[in-house]
Scaffold this active site. Structure first.
Site, PDB file in Angstrom:
ATOM      1  N   GLN A  31       0.837  -1.200   0.000  1.00  0.00           N
ATOM      2  CA  GLN A  31       0.000   0.000   0.000  1.00  0.00           C
ATOM      3  C   GLN A  31       0.871   1.249   0.000  1.00  0.00           C
ATOM      4  O   GLN A  31       2.083   1.186   0.210  1.00  0.00           O
ATOM      5  CB  GLN A  31      -0.906  -0.013   1.245  1.00  0.00           C
ATOM      6  CG  GLN A  31      -0.144  -0.224   2.546  1.00  0.00           C
ATOM      7  CD  GLN A  31      -0.953  -0.887   3.644  1.00  0.00           C
ATOM      8  OE1 GLN A  31      -2.187  -0.870   3.615  1.00  0.00           O
ATOM      9  NE2 GLN A  31      -0.282  -1.460   4.618  1.00  0.00           N
ATOM     10  N   HIS A  62      -8.447   2.439  20.023  1.00  0.00           N
ATOM     11  CA  HIS A  62      -7.634   1.359  20.581  1.00  0.00           C
ATOM     12  C   HIS A  62      -8.180   0.851  21.914  1.00  0.00           C
ATOM     13  O   HIS A  62      -8.109  -0.343  22.206  1.00  0.00           O
ATOM     14  CB  HIS A  62      -6.162   1.804  20.685  1.00  0.00           C
ATOM     15  CG  HIS A  62      -5.534   1.964  19.333  1.00  0.00           C
ATOM     16  ND1 HIS A  62      -4.849   3.099  18.948  1.00  0.00           N
ATOM     17  CD2 HIS A  62      -5.538   1.139  18.248  1.00  0.00           C
ATOM     18  CE1 HIS A  62      -4.441   2.957  17.686  1.00  0.00           C
ATOM     19  NE2 HIS A  62      -4.843   1.787  17.249  1.00  0.00           N
ATOM     20  N   ASP A 155      -7.943  -5.613  13.625  1.00  0.00           N
ATOM     21  CA  ASP A 155      -7.729  -4.167  13.525  1.00  0.00           C
ATOM     22  C   ASP A 155      -7.280  -3.866  12.101  1.00  0.00           C
ATOM     23  O   ASP A 155      -6.108  -3.605  11.836  1.00  0.00           O
ATOM     24  CB  ASP A 155      -6.667  -3.749  14.554  1.00  0.00           C
ATOM     25  CG  ASP A 155      -6.393  -2.255  14.515  1.00  0.00           C
ATOM     26  OD1 ASP A 155      -7.088  -1.531  13.789  1.00  0.00           O
ATOM     27  OD2 ASP A 155      -5.460  -1.818  15.221  1.00  0.00           O
TER      28      ASP A 155
HETATM   29  N1  AG3 Z   1      -7.881   0.771  11.327  1.00  0.00           N
HETATM   30  C1  AG3 Z   1      -9.195   1.205  10.898  1.00  0.00           C
HETATM   31  C2  AG3 Z   1      -9.145   2.460  10.116  1.00  0.00           C
HETATM   32  C3  AG3 Z   1     -10.292   2.651   9.216  1.00  0.00           C
HETATM   33  C4  AG3 Z   1     -10.403   4.070   8.876  1.00  0.00           C
HETATM   34  N2  AG3 Z   1     -11.037   4.261   7.633  1.00  0.00           N
HETATM   35  C5  AG3 Z   1     -10.920   5.397   6.920  1.00  0.00           C
HETATM   36  N3  AG3 Z   1     -10.274   6.400   7.397  1.00  0.00           N
HETATM   37  N4  AG3 Z   1     -11.495   5.475   5.744  1.00  0.00           N
HETATM   38  C6  AG3 Z   1      -7.221   1.632  12.209  1.00  0.00           C
HETATM   39  C7  AG3 Z   1      -5.878   1.160  12.602  1.00  0.00           C
HETATM   40  C8  AG3 Z   1      -5.549   1.673  13.948  1.00  0.00           C
HETATM   41  N5  AG3 Z   1      -4.785   0.740  14.686  1.00  0.00           N
END
Ligand code: AG3
Length: 275
Positions: A31, A62, A155
């Site tokens: 990515q 978190h 996550d």
């Molecule tokens: N993971 C989920 C983030 C999703 C946000 N989506 C967006 N901004 N379109 C977060 C990782 C944190 N540990």
């Protein structure tokens, strides 16, 4: 000159933050990644154009993705985080004295390295002796680790690109097998305003795999719509039956014994997604 960063959250909505510095940009094997300084939220991790975490509001996500399942389980010893390369979920998990081992399985090793360098407040627990960091595919990892974990936390990024397979019923089945007989699973499941179909589908699939399925929400200003959801699947323990008087005071800023239950009180338009 002012510089502003925009994430286009839908085809018609974006969040725009004034930035003062770009610490790092990189195209990894999986990515595009950027680490920038924003005026409102501090340092921000962006992956493929989507905000992942910021210094100012990361605590909400978190704490909520970890303490809800960990306090639903009476004695969690071994936890697994899939994704979460910034280390924020791991930092919260090791606040639980019962935890003997917390395993992180992140597909993109560069995310871990860059977060260790620029987000030490979030990644600080990755070096803890109870923590094991694996750079690997989470889907394969759960298939190869059966009957092992008390809690599994997914996550992930949004359900596009590297994370698509993490929103599939086959993956939930593998997670079910990777959990012990009383294990609990939680996944981040996007915004009740913008991603209704996704939430509906995940809830239906989790309910098909686990005897107990629950949806809960919290407020996260930098994520699409500012209102976020998590879907929990449990083999035995119902988070709504947790004796919250036994939840000890933890070092948290969003999660509390009261929030443990109230997060499951859904506005009617969200409860609708579980029917
Ligand atoms: N993971 C989920 C983030 C999703 C946000 N989506 C967006 N901004 N379109 C977060 C990782 C944190 N540990």
């Amino acid at each position: 000159m002012e510089l502003w960063y925009t994430e286009f959250q839908t085809s018609g909505v974006g969040i725009t933050c004034k930035t003062s510095k770009t610490y790092h940009t990189e195209k990894t094997e999986y990515q595009e990644m950027a680490l920038i300084e924003t005026e409102q939220f501090g340092r921000m991790l962006v992956l493929d154009g989507t905000v992942q975490t910021t210094i100012e509001d990361e605590f909400v996500y978190h704490e909520m993705i970890t303490h809800v399942p960990l306090f639903t389980h009476p004695n969690p010893k071994k936890a697994l985080v899939i994704g979460g390369g910034d280390g924020g979920a791991i930092r919260e998990i090791i606040k639980h004295p019962s935890i003997e081992k917390a395993v992180l399985v992140e597909i993109d090793g560069r995310v871990v390295e860059v977060c260790r360098q620029y987000l030490p407040e979030i990644s600080c627990a990755l070096g803890d002796k109870r923590v094991e960091v694996n750079i690997a595919d989470g889907i394969k990892y759960v298939q190869e680790h059966k009957n092992e974990f008390d809690v599994i936390i997914v996550d992930s990024t949004d359900p596009v690109g590297p994370a698509v397979g993490l929103f599939a019923i086959d993956f939930y089945r593998s997670i079910h097998e990777s959990l012990k007989e009383d294990g609990i699973f939680v996944a981040q499941t996007e915004s009740p305003f913008f991603h209704k179909e996704l939430i509906r589908n995940v809830y239906r699939d989790v309910k098909a795999v686990f005897p107990i399925a629950r949806l809960y929400t919290c407020a996260i200003p930098t994520y699409p719509s500012g209102y976020w959801s998590f879907t929990l699947g449990s083999k035995k323990y119902d988070p709504l039956k947790t004796d919250v008087t036994k939840i000890p005071e933890l070092d948290t800023r969003y999660y509390s014994a009261q929030i443990h239950t109230s997060a499951f009180a859904l506005p009617k338009f969200v409860a609708e997604l579980t029917k």
